[in-house]
Write a protein that holds these residues in place. Structure first.
Motif, PDB file in Angstrom:
ATOM      1  N   THR A  35      85.328  33.808  58.258  1.00 41.42           N
ATOM      2  CA  THR A  35      85.252  33.584  59.578  1.00 41.42           C
ATOM      3  C   THR A  35      86.561  33.131  60.450  1.00 41.42           C
ATOM      4  O   THR A  35      87.054  33.703  61.412  1.00 41.42           O
ATOM      5  CB  THR A  35      83.976  32.643  60.186  1.00 41.42           C
ATOM      6  OG1 THR A  35      82.745  33.243  59.442  1.00 41.42           O
ATOM      7  CG2 THR A  35      83.896  32.627  61.903  1.00 41.42           C
ATOM      8  N   VAL A  40      77.290  40.147  54.595  1.00 39.35           N
ATOM      9  CA  VAL A  40      76.475  39.726  55.637  1.00 39.35           C
ATOM     10  C   VAL A  40      76.453  38.087  55.370  1.00 39.35           C
ATOM     11  O   VAL A  40      76.055  37.795  54.320  1.00 39.35           O
ATOM     12  CB  VAL A  40      75.060  40.200  55.235  1.00 39.35           C
ATOM     13  CG1 VAL A  40      73.982  39.444  56.425  1.00 39.35           C
ATOM     14  CG2 VAL A  40      74.727  41.690  55.600  1.00 39.35           C
ATOM     15  N   ASP A  41      77.115  37.452  56.423  1.00 41.19           N
ATOM     16  CA  ASP A  41      77.120  36.079  56.134  1.00 41.19           C
ATOM     17  C   ASP A  41      77.929  35.574  55.110  1.00 41.19           C
ATOM     18  O   ASP A  41      79.091  36.102  55.100  1.00 41.19           O
ATOM     19  CB  ASP A  41      75.781  35.201  56.282  1.00 41.19           C
ATOM     20  CG  ASP A  41      75.061  35.592  57.743  1.00 41.19           C
ATOM     21  OD1 ASP A  41      75.591  35.781  58.578  1.00 41.19           O
ATOM     22  OD2 ASP A  41      73.580  35.548  57.453  1.00 41.19           O
ATOM     23  N   LYS A  66      84.196  37.032  57.631  1.00 39.38           N
ATOM     24  CA  LYS A  66      84.532  37.415  59.153  1.00 39.38           C
ATOM     25  C   LYS A  66      83.909  38.949  59.266  1.00 39.38           C
ATOM     26  O   LYS A  66      83.940  39.748  58.553  1.00 39.38           O
ATOM     27  CB  LYS A  66      86.093  37.625  59.412  1.00 39.38           C
ATOM     28  CG  LYS A  66      86.432  37.810  60.529  1.00 39.38           C
ATOM     29  CD  LYS A  66      88.013  37.638  60.816  1.00 39.38           C
ATOM     30  CE  LYS A  66      88.426  38.015  62.317  1.00 39.38           C
ATOM     31  NZ  LYS A  66      89.723  37.690  62.527  1.00 39.38           N
ATOM     32  N   ARG A  67      83.435  38.916  60.530  1.00 40.19           N
ATOM     33  CA  ARG A  67      82.549  40.127  60.744  1.00 40.19           C
ATOM     34  C   ARG A  67      83.743  41.248  60.888  1.00 40.19           C
ATOM     35  O   ARG A  67      84.771  41.200  61.377  1.00 40.19           O
ATOM     36  CB  ARG A  67      81.981  40.227  62.116  1.00 40.19           C
ATOM     37  CG  ARG A  67      81.078  39.269  62.109  1.00 40.19           C
ATOM     38  CD  ARG A  67      80.112  39.365  63.553  1.00 40.19           C
ATOM     39  NE  ARG A  67      78.873  38.491  63.481  1.00 40.19           N
ATOM     40  CZ  ARG A  67      77.745  38.680  64.159  1.00 40.19           C
ATOM     41  NH1 ARG A  67      77.806  39.588  64.963  1.00 40.19           N
ATOM     42  NH2 ARG A  67      76.755  37.768  63.816  1.00 40.19           N
ATOM     43  N   ASN A  68      83.177  42.562  60.481  1.00 38.45           N
ATOM     44  CA  ASN A  68      83.925  43.773  60.464  1.00 38.45           C
ATOM     45  C   ASN A  68      85.158  43.710  59.500  1.00 38.45           C
ATOM     46  O   ASN A  68      86.014  44.507  59.782  1.00 38.45           O
ATOM     47  CB  ASN A  68      84.423  44.279  61.980  1.00 38.45           C
ATOM     48  CG  ASN A  68      83.167  44.317  62.927  1.00 38.45           C
ATOM     49  OD1 ASN A  68      82.441  44.990  62.565  1.00 38.45           O
ATOM     50  ND2 ASN A  68      83.339  43.792  64.003  1.00 38.45           N
TER      51      ASN A  68
END
Length: 171
Positions: free
Chosen positions: A145, A113-114, A94-96
């Motif tokens: 994610t 990253v990914d 998940k981003r951040n």
């Protein structure tokens, strides 16, 4: 984290994993030490060695059919970087959200990253490898994610001996 280091290592891992599945002639097993395997890869004149392990335990709510295989890596590139630590989660982070690399209670944040994560510098890599040499268990905690917290636990038994194999072959 150095952007070029991230891109080059990401490309290397992708090529190494692809090569190991397609052509065993280029990727060779140097040896196994308990829960760790050591490999070398020769691409033209460029030699890369890495050790890897799979989790001995995973905790979290997720669909097992949708997750790829997770791994932890330590990589040496002959004439280049040594002891570069990375994670392949088997899911996109998940981003951040922080990825936590915890060796027997010593926690460090990794840069995701990914579906991969790295430390921010070679100095942090040296600290992580020293911790892994002395440690018993590594826990990698990340959030997927969809928002599921997943903890992969790796045994560090055999780590130091496997690391010596790649140090001898690629340093």
């Amino acid at each position: 984290m150095n952007f070029f280091r991230l891109i080059s290592f990401s490309a290397f891992l992708t090529l190494t994993l692809f090569a190991s599945k397609v052509s065993f002639a280029e990727t060779s097993l140097l040896g196994s030490e308990k829960n760790w395997k050591a490999y070398s890869t020769l691409k033209g004149k460029s030699k890369t060695c890495f050790i890897t392990s799979e989790p001995i335990k995973t905790v979290g709510k997720f669909n097992k059919d949708n997750r790829g295989k997770p791994y932890v890596f330590v990589t040496n590139i002959k004439g280049g970087s040594t002891h570069e630590v990375s994670i392949k989660a088997g899911f996109n982070f998940k981003r951040n959200e922080d990825v936590i690399f915890d060796v027997d209670g010593k926690r460090t944040k990794l840069f995701p990253v990914d579906d991969r994560a790295w430390s921010e510098s070679s100095k942090v890599d040296r600290f992580l490898v020293q911790s892994m040499r002395k440690g018993k268990l590594l826990k990698v905690t990340g959030t997927s994610t969809p928002g599921n917290k997943i903890v992969d636990t790796y045994s560090l038994i055999g780590f130091t001996k496997a690391l010596r194999l790649i140090d001898k072959s690629c340093s």
